[in-house]
Scaffold this motif. Structure first.
Motif, PDB file in Angstrom:
ATOM      1  N   ALA A  72       2.898   1.994   1.168  1.00 22.23           N
ATOM      2  CA  ALA A  72       2.365   0.967   2.069  1.00 22.23           C
ATOM      3  C   ALA A  72       3.432   0.040   2.636  1.00 22.23           C
ATOM      4  N   GLN A  73       4.696   0.350   2.406  1.00 19.47           N
ATOM      5  CA  GLN A  73       5.753  -0.591   2.787  1.00 19.47           C
ATOM      6  C   GLN A  73       5.804  -0.898   4.282  1.00 19.47           C
ATOM      7  N   ASN A  74       5.353   0.012   5.129  1.00 20.22           N
ATOM      8  CA  ASN A  74       5.387  -0.221   6.571  1.00 20.22           C
ATOM      9  C   ASN A  74       4.019  -0.608   7.133  1.00 20.22           C
ATOM     10  N   LEU A  75       3.080  -0.943   6.237  1.00 21.67           N
ATOM     11  CA  LEU A  75       1.725  -1.283   6.660  1.00 21.67           C
ATOM     12  C   LEU A  75       1.393  -2.727   6.302  1.00 21.67           C
ATOM     13  N   SER A  76       0.562  -3.350   7.129  1.00 22.01           N
ATOM     14  CA  SER A  76       0.022  -4.659   6.767  1.00 22.01           C
ATOM     15  C   SER A  76      -1.064  -4.426   5.718  1.00 22.01           C
ATOM     16  N   ALA A  77      -1.499  -5.502   5.071  1.00 25.15           N
ATOM     17  CA  ALA A  77      -2.573  -5.383   4.086  1.00 25.15           C
ATOM     18  C   ALA A  77      -3.831  -4.821   4.751  1.00 25.15           C
ATOM     19  N   GLN A  78      -4.118  -5.259   5.962  1.00 25.41           N
ATOM     20  CA  GLN A  78      -5.299  -4.767   6.684  1.00 25.41           C
ATOM     21  C   GLN A  78      -5.156  -3.282   7.024  1.00 25.41           C
TER      22      GLN A  78
END
Length: 159
Positions: free
Chosen positions: A126-132
């Protein structure tokens, strides 16, 4: 620096989402396998351990159903895990043909290392993703899995 997007074969252009899922699954499986090797585990064994950590003393059949793997894969994994001292298998009291699987102290000690591995894999994934975006991805992935699993397999594919 992100890895370059792989060249999509022209035939796979008919299913760009499916090809992306394939690439994602392959990358995730490879990273998880490398992390598991560091723990002296083979891919799939962590799933069996997690099921047993949640409910020790399951039958081999219950484990088979919970992880969704075929009988020979589960039997081979359990044998390797028993050889490694992570679990023991013994006949059930009610039916000696039924094997019940119990974790050893060494197997129970895998709870935190497995949790740490999954946290690290999650962080990497998930390092390149926002929490949403990560939350939306999880919902989308399960929706796709449900759609695939709910579709009847044509007879010739299932044989």
């Amino acid at each position: 620096m992100p890895a370059p997007t792989p060249r999509i074969p022209t035939t796979a252009g008919e299913g760009p989402m499916s090809y992306a899922i394939f690439q994602l699954a392959r990358a995730h499986r490879a990273r998880a396998a490398a992390m598991l090797r560091e723990m002296d585990l083979h891919p799939g064994q962590e799933l069996l351990l997690m099921q047993l950590l949640d409910r020790d003393g399951q039958t081999q059949s219950e484990l088979l159903e919970s992880v969704g793997l075929d009988h020979s894969t589960v039997s081979k994994s359990l044998r390797r895990m028993q050889d490694a001292g992570l679990l023991v298998r013994e006949p059930a009291e009610h039916d000696r043909r039924v094997m019940v699987v119990h974790l050893t102290d060494k197997g129970r000690a895998m709870r935190e290392p497995l949790a740490a591995m999954w946290r690290a894999l999650e962080e990497t994934s998930a390092q390149n993703l926002s929490a949403q975006q990560a939350e939306t991805f999880v919902h989308t992935a399960y929706a796709i899995a449900d759609a695939i699993n709910s579709r009847a397999v044509p007879r010739e594919e299932s044989e």
